[in-house]
Design a protein around this motif. Sequence first.
Motif: not given
Length: 256
Positions: A82-87, A90-96
């Motif tokens: 995963f790209s750093d941006a996608l990680i 992920f870390a900032s949204h409960d949906e993920a």
Amino acid sequence: MPFHRVQPEKLSVAVTRQIEKLILRGILRPGERLPAERELAERLGVSRPSLRESLADLSDRGLLTSRAGAGIFVADVLGSAFSDALITLFASHDEAVFDYLSFRRDMEGLAAERAARMGSDTDLQVIQTVFEQMETAHSKRNPTDEAQLDADFHLAIIEASHNVIMLHMMRSMYQLLREGVFYNRQIMFKQRTTRSALLDQHRAINVALQARDPAASRVAVEAHLDYVETALAEDRKAERHEEIARQRYERVKGRV
């Protein structure tokens, strides 16, 4: 005719193929240190020049990496999943978080079915051994060890499914879990009752696998991950309620 003369394989190529397979099958893991050059050459039964040629090739292709004064290690090939941006997203949204649990439920249910059907006796011994280690950690009330063994238990099931694509995909997902990207597993071990329930769920998974019952193995995994999802949802709700309560308290406190 589509035939050509068979050429004898160079020793360095044979070494390369063996190390490639060990990485592919997850036996050599990212960050793992290879034996010293002399020892490795002896184990493989090849000369050190042949070994060096193979190691250089694997390093050039990004499968191995050298660390000055430390040796040669399996490269962190999972880091590119995963790209750093996608990680960060992920870390900032409960949906993920909840999509991640849904994904795990589907993939690990399938892996458990395959492990019960296709896993060797040794595969099941590995799973049994990790579960026994979980019981020991539980009795010592060591949530850190329990959380680590939780991940090891699930990865052992995926390894026993003998699908290398699933193995590397899920290993990359677990790496993010260990780093707290999806959720902090310590949340799951805050209460004694929750810890006991989780251990019982892993016991049910292990029993089904040891009985080589594919359907029961899948059901047990799905029930466990449903429980995790519900527990995390309740924790999120409790956090929101506490935040509201703090705001009310500040308002009341301001009147004094």
